[in-house]
Design a protein around this motif. Structure first.
Motif, short mmCIF file in Angstrom:
data_model
loop_
_atom_site.label_atom_id
_atom_site.label_comp_id
_atom_site.label_asym_id
_atom_site.label_seq_id
_atom_site.Cartn_x
_atom_site.Cartn_y
_atom_site.Cartn_z
N LYS A 89 0.82 -1.21 0.00
CA LYS A 89 0.00 0.00 0.00
C LYS A 89 0.86 1.26 0.00
O LYS A 89 0.76 2.12 0.88
CB LYS A 89 -0.95 0.01 1.21
CG LYS A 89 -2.01 -1.09 1.16
CD LYS A 89 -3.01 -0.95 2.28
CE LYS A 89 -4.10 -2.02 2.15
NZ LYS A 89 -5.12 -1.91 3.21
N CYS A 90 1.70 1.34 -1.01
CA CYS A 90 2.56 2.51 -1.13
C CYS A 90 2.87 2.79 -2.60
O CYS A 90 2.63 1.96 -3.48
CB CYS A 90 3.84 2.33 -0.33
SG CYS A 90 4.88 1.00 -0.91
N GLY A 128 5.10 -0.19 7.62
CA GLY A 128 6.02 -0.67 6.58
C GLY A 128 6.84 0.42 5.92
O GLY A 128 7.76 0.12 5.17
N VAL A 129 6.53 1.70 6.18
CA VAL A 129 7.26 2.77 5.48
C VAL A 129 8.71 2.80 5.92
O VAL A 129 9.63 2.94 5.10
CB VAL A 129 6.61 4.14 5.75
CG1 VAL A 129 7.44 5.26 5.14
CG2 VAL A 129 5.21 4.16 5.16
N SER A 130 8.96 2.66 7.21
CA SER A 130 10.32 2.83 7.73
C SER A 130 11.29 1.80 7.16
O SER A 130 12.46 2.08 6.95
CB SER A 130 10.31 2.74 9.25
OG SER A 130 9.78 1.49 9.65
N ALA A 172 3.43 6.22 1.52
CA ALA A 172 2.39 5.32 2.02
C ALA A 172 1.02 5.89 1.66
O ALA A 172 0.84 7.10 1.63
CB ALA A 172 2.52 5.16 3.53
N TRP A 173 0.08 5.01 1.36
CA TRP A 173 -1.26 5.47 1.03
C TRP A 173 -1.84 6.21 2.24
O TRP A 173 -1.79 5.74 3.38
CB TRP A 173 -2.16 4.30 0.68
CG TRP A 173 -1.80 3.65 -0.64
CD1 TRP A 173 -0.79 3.99 -1.47
CD2 TRP A 173 -2.45 2.54 -1.24
NE1 TRP A 173 -0.75 3.18 -2.57
CE2 TRP A 173 -1.78 2.27 -2.46
CE3 TRP A 173 -3.53 1.74 -0.89
CZ2 TRP A 173 -2.15 1.22 -3.30
CZ3 TRP A 173 -3.90 0.70 -1.73
CH2 TRP A 173 -3.22 0.46 -2.93
N ILE A 217 -13.12 3.12 -1.04
CA ILE A 217 -13.37 3.20 -2.47
C ILE A 217 -12.16 3.74 -3.24
O ILE A 217 -11.93 3.39 -4.40
CB ILE A 217 -14.61 4.07 -2.76
CG1 ILE A 217 -14.95 4.03 -4.26
CG2 ILE A 217 -14.39 5.51 -2.29
CD1 ILE A 217 -16.20 4.75 -4.62
N PHE A 218 -11.32 4.55 -2.59
CA PHE A 218 -10.16 5.11 -3.27
C PHE A 218 -9.14 4.02 -3.59
O PHE A 218 -8.64 3.93 -4.71
CB PHE A 218 -9.52 6.21 -2.41
CG PHE A 218 -10.31 7.48 -2.37
CD1 PHE A 218 -10.06 8.51 -3.27
CD2 PHE A 218 -11.32 7.66 -1.44
CE1 PHE A 218 -10.79 9.68 -3.25
CE2 PHE A 218 -12.07 8.83 -1.40
CZ PHE A 218 -11.80 9.84 -2.31
N SER A 219 -8.82 3.19 -2.60
CA SER A 219 -7.87 2.10 -2.84
C SER A 219 -8.46 1.05 -3.76
O SER A 219 -7.76 0.51 -4.63
CB SER A 219 -7.44 1.47 -1.52
OG SER A 219 -8.57 1.01 -0.80
N LYS A 220 -9.74 0.75 -3.60
CA LYS A 220 -10.38 -0.25 -4.47
C LYS A 220 -10.37 0.19 -5.92
O LYS A 220 -10.15 -0.63 -6.83
CB LYS A 220 -11.82 -0.50 -4.00
CG LYS A 220 -12.54 -1.60 -4.77
CD LYS A 220 -13.93 -1.82 -4.23
CE LYS A 220 -14.62 -2.99 -4.93
NZ LYS A 220 -14.69 -2.84 -6.41
#
Length: 526
Positions: free
Chosen positions: A338-339, A515-517, A358-359, A365-368
């Motif tokens: 998700k990035c 998960g970004v780091s 990162a999202w 609905i935006f990610s879908k």
């Protein structure tokens, strides 16, 4: 093959060599020679030839506008490329029509099609080789008419075109600008041409302190000008910065070292130009709930509709600028993590900044929408090297998608599709939000979340800002909203940070950036 060059435009303020024009228009050196014979005048008589961008634009515009009625002697209107051209004399011959009339036939030197023309006596003289040896191929008789292509000094003084004496040094400057973004180079050239225009095309090597001071005074006067001549303080500051840097470079170039060493300093305007104005009115942006409604109401009947929806969705998922968004490839989107990988060596990122984004926290609905879009592309035959938002020619069932070892599909060169997507989303809305408004929306959402200082900083850096100070300029509250917030605080209507346990606050926001780091410092996301 058509050679009307539709959609290919030279830039007005640029200077082009013959090789540059060959690459821009995808033509051969012979074609450039034919253009010169047909009226495209170089910026001067020195070689190698250089061409002013405005002259190239006028030349092609004139060729498209000329019809069979106003063709010059020896000039044909090609029915293949729709241009007025001067064919090679060796390809020209007469053809007898059934009604007894005669017309000339010749090969177009640019597209190879046949061009036809009912000849005048001057055309017959040209065919017979009775050219005046003291004139060019397009002017066999000495006439008081417009110069070739409408470029250079012409008989009508009201339409006189001043040929720039500075094109060669501007061309050299363009090489120096290779370290800048294309848009930055264009901004510099606009400022340089403005300086040149104010001083009526005077050669830069003859500039004096008075000339530079005159440019400065004209810029300051434009603060209070009316209409299109009016410039803002910000615009003047940028122009001054561009001219100062250009002249600092200029005074160390061969042929310009006699210029006063302090010449660039005379562009500096009075301090009032640098004074801070009153804060601008708050920029209009949708709330996250409104953005969700806009996305839900966007059409989804065609692939173009789905592309518009995906563009709108990812603008809020990643707070992406237009140029960055439109230049993404499929491999830059990591659905599992998700990035979004903003690799500045590939995408058009502001200031060449690489970043893993990162999202942002948005409705599902935006990610879908973006996930469904990628799945559809993969089903159609697109691969990870292809553009995430390809042009319409590739979306509408292009058979070349299934070809083996095909080259990657390039991203679109402009951000028009992004602007159009937001226009579609706002078609039934009172406000017409811009693509940049998504960044304001996300900044406003940050202020609605109860975050620690560390989390606020993470939010800002995820937007590409080096610190929180930049972010506060986005999503400003209006006066009424600010008063309402102050009243709610005084009446203790707000939620206090102390009422929420620290472990819950951290968990809410840390999940967003999970998960970004672990990707920090990596060049690519695999």
């Amino acid at each position: 093959m058509s050679r009307s060059y539709k959609g290919i435009l030279a830039k007005t303020h640029r200077v082009y060599s013959g090789e540059n024009l060959q690459k821009l228009f995808n033509v051969s050196a012979n074609t450039i020679s034919n253009w010169v014979k047909g009226g495209l005048e170089p910026t001067d008589n020195a070689k190698p030839y250089l061409f002013n961008g405005s002259a190239v634009i006028r030349f092609h515009k004139a060729r498209l506008e000329r019809t069979k009625i106003n063709l010059r002697t020896g000039e044909f209107k090609c029915f293949g490329c729709k241009l007025a051209v001067f064919p090679e004399l060796s390809t020209m011959f007469e053809r007898q029509q059934k009604n007894g009339s005669v017309r000339l036939v010749a090969r177009c030197p640019e597209c190879g099609s046949y061009a036809f023309k009912f000849p005048t006596q001057a055309d017959r003289d040209l065919l017979a080789g009775n050219l005046n040896p003291n004139t060019t191929v397009d002017c066999p008789h000495e006439e008081n008419e417009q110069g070739p292509g409408g470029i250079g000094t012409i008989s009508n003084k009201t339409d006189r075109v001043i040929r720039s004496a500075n094109d060669r040094i501007v061309y050299k400057w363009q090489f120096y600008c290779g370290k800048f973004e294309e848009s930055t180079t264009d901004a510099y050239l606009r400022s340089i041409r403005l300086c040149e225009q104010v001083n009526s095309g005077k050669p830069f090597e003859k500039y004096t302190i008075a000339d530079v001071s005159y440019v400065r005074d004209c810029l300051v006067k434009s603060l209070n000008a009316e209409g299109a001549s009016r410039r803002s303080k910000s615009t003047i500051r940028h122009i001054v910065s561009h001219l100062t840097r250009f002249f600092e470079w200029l005074i160390i170039q061969d042929g310009f070292k006699r210029l006063p060493r302090d010449l660039p300093q005379y562009f500096e305007p009075p301090k009032r130009v640098y004074s801070e104005p009153l804060p601008p009115a708050p920029k209009e942006y949708p709330s996250m709930k409104m953005a969700e409604e806009l996305l839900n109401n966007m059409p989804d009947r065609s692939r173009m509709d789905l592309r518009a929806r995906a563009i709108f969705a990812i603008a809020f998922l990643g707070a992406l600028r237009v140029n960055t968004l439109v230049s993404l490839r499929i491999c830059h989107l990591n659905i599992e993590r998700k990035c979004i990988v903003q690799d500045a060596s590939v995408v058009r990122a502001k200031n060449g900044k690489s970043l893993i984004i990162a999202w942002f926290p948005t409705p599902e609905i935006f990610s879908k929408t973006i996930i469904d879009w990628v799945r559809m592309l993969e089903d159609d035959g697109f691969n990870e090297r292809d553009a995430l938002f390809p042009s319409s020619s590739w979306l509408n069932g292009n058979k070349k998608l299934r070809a083996e070892n095909r080259p990657p599909i390039p991203p679109m060169s402009t951000g028009y599709a992004v602007t159009e997507a937001f226009s579609i989303a706002c078609r039934n809305c009172v406000s017409n939000f811009t693509p940049h408004s998504a960044r304001h929306t996300l900044s406003a959402e940050r202020d609605l979340l109860q975050l620690t200082q560390m989390q606020r900083r993470a939010f800002s850096e995820n937007m590409g800002h080096e610190g929180e100070v930049t972010t506060i300029h986005y999503g400003r509250l209006s006066d009424s909203e600010r008063v309402e917030v102050i009243e709610s605080i005084s009446e203790n209507k707000g939620v206090s940070l102390e009422t929420i346990p620290d472990e819950i606050k951290l968990e809410i926001f840390d999940r967003i950036f999970e998960g970004v780091s672990q990707f920090a410092g990596m060049d690519k996301l695999k």
